[in-house]
Design an enzyme around this catalytic site. Structure first.
Site, short mmCIF file in Angstrom:
data_model
loop_
_atom_site.label_atom_id
_atom_site.label_comp_id
_atom_site.label_asym_id
_atom_site.label_seq_id
_atom_site.Cartn_x
_atom_site.Cartn_y
_atom_site.Cartn_z
N CYS A 1 9.25 27.36 11.34
CA CYS A 1 8.39 26.18 11.47
C CYS A 1 7.68 26.27 12.81
CB CYS A 1 9.20 24.90 11.37
SG CYS A 1 8.21 23.40 11.59
N CYS B 1 1.69 20.99 10.00
CA CYS B 1 2.51 22.16 9.70
C CYS B 1 1.95 23.32 10.51
CB CYS B 1 2.48 22.47 8.20
SG CYS B 1 3.38 23.97 7.75
#
Length: 311
Positions: A94, A245
Site C-alpha cells: 500500500c 490509493c
C-alpha cells in the site's frame, strides 16, 4: 495488559492516514501479537471498531517469516509492514500505507529520519525505500509492469470492466505495482463523479489474485508546465472505495502515460478524493523503470482498546 476473554483488550493503537486513505496502526516489534482476519475486520469496522481502510502491524523483520527473506535482500530493512485490507485479507503493498507506516515508526520512537534521509521497509512486495521530505514522504515503489504485456502490445488494453453506472463495459489496462490494478479511462469528470462504487466492478478476465480498479480522467490539457494531471477514484479489493490509493495512483499514471504515447512526461499529479499525490517515473537499478510516490502522512490519534471491544 490483556483480558482472558478478549485478547484485544489493552492493546495500544494509533490511527493515521495519507490523503484520506486511513489505517489502524499497531506496534508489535517482537511479532508476538498475531491477529485473525475477524479481529482485523472488527478493528477496521467504521461503526463498531476504530475504522480504517486497512490495518498495519509494525514488526521487526527478523520476527516475521516474510521479513527474514527481506533481510536477505536488504539487511537494512529492519522493519516489516504487515498490511491487511479492512476485511482481514492480506495485501502485498500500500503506497499511502507505507508512508503512514514510517511516520508511525517515527512517532513511536522506533525509528528516526531527518529530511532527505532514507529508510528501507520490508513489505510483501519487496523492499520499499522511503525518504522524508519537507512536506511528507516519497517512496521508491520499485518497477511497474503490465500484467498481460502481450495483449497490451497487440491492442492497447487487456481486459474489460463493468461497473454500476457505466452503460457498456469499458476497455482497461491491468498493471502490477507489486499488487494488481486495472485502470479504466472515462470521458469526463462528470462521469467520474457520478459513478457509484459501493458495488465492486467486474474485471474480465480477472487477474488471478483479483484487482483494484481505478477510474481515471485526464486533465485538459493533459500536461501543464511539464507535469501530467489526472483525476482518479478507486475501488480496492477487500475494502471498497477509498479516498486515496497510492499504488493505484502509480498504476493510473503509468496507464495514462502509456496511452498518451511518446513525449508523455515523467512527472504526474494525481487528484484523488482525499487530496493530491505525486508520481515520478525514473530509471532504477538494472535499467528498469521505477515509480516514485510522494505525499503527506499524518497520525491523528492514539489510544488503548477497552474491555468492551469485540474479539
Amino acid at each position: 495488559m490483556t483480558n482472558a476473554n478478549n485478547p484485544l483488550t489493552g492493546m495500544r493503537f494509533s490511527k493515521g492516514h495519507g490523503t484520506g486513505n486511513d489505517f489502524v496502526l499497531l506496534a508489535d516489534p517482537e511479532g508476538v501479537r498475531s491477529l485473525t482476519a475477524e479481529q482485523v475486520a472488527a478493528l477496521c469496522d467504521r461503526r463498531r471498531g476504530l475504522g480504517g481502510d486497512g490495518l498495519i502491524r509494525a514488526v521487526r523483520s527478523e520476527n516475521i517469516l516474510e521479513g527474514t527473506a527481506i533481510l536477505e535482500e536488504n539487511p537494512a530493512a529492519q522493519w516489516f509492514m504487515d498490511y491487511y485490507n479492512s476485511d482481514g485479507s492480506l495485501s502485498e503493498m500500500c503506497g499511502n500505507g507505507v508512508r503512514v507506516f514510517v511516520h508511525f515508526l517515527i512517532s513511536e520512537g522506533l525509528a528516526s529520519l531527518a529530511d532527505g534521509e532514507q529508510l528501507p521497509i520490508g513489505t510483501r512486495a519487496g523492499v520499499k525505500v522511503v525518504a522524508r521530505t519537507a512536506d511528507g514522504y516519497r517512496v521508491d515503489m520499485g518497477p511497474w509492469g503490465f500484467l498481460e504485456p502481450a495483449q497490451v502490445q497487440a491492442r492497447g488494453s487487456d481486459s474489460l470492466v463493468e461497473a454500476v453506472g457505466l452503460d457498456v463495459a469499458r476497455p482497461a489496462l491491468s498493471i502490477t505495482m507489486g499488487n494488481p490494478h486495472t485502470v479504466v479511462a472515462l470521458a469526463d469528470l462528470e462521469e467520474l463523479a457520478a459513478l457509484p462504487l459501493t458495488t465492486a466492478p467486474a474485471v474480465t478476465p480477472v487477474p488471478s489474485n483479483g484487482s483494484n480498479v481505478e477510474f481515471t480522467v485526464p486533465a485538459e490539457p493533459l500536461v501543464m508546465e511539464g507535469i501530467g494531471h489526472i483525476s482518479m477514484r478507486v475501488h480496492e479489493r477487500g475494502v471498497g472505495e477509498t479516498l486515496s490509493c497510492g499504488t493505484g495512483a502509480c498504476a493510473a499514471a503509468a496507464a495514462t502515460r502509456f496511452w498518451a504515447g511518446a513525449g508523455a512526461p515523467e512527472l504526474w499529479a494525481v487528484a484523488v478524493p482525499g487530496g493530491v499525490v505525486g508520481v515520478r517515473f525514473f530509471t532504477g537499478p538494472g535499467g528498469r523503470e521505477h515509480v516514485e510516490l510522494s505525499g503527506p502522512a499524518v497520525v491523528v490519534a492514539e489510544g488503548v482498546l477497552a474491555a468492551g471491544f469485540a474479539s
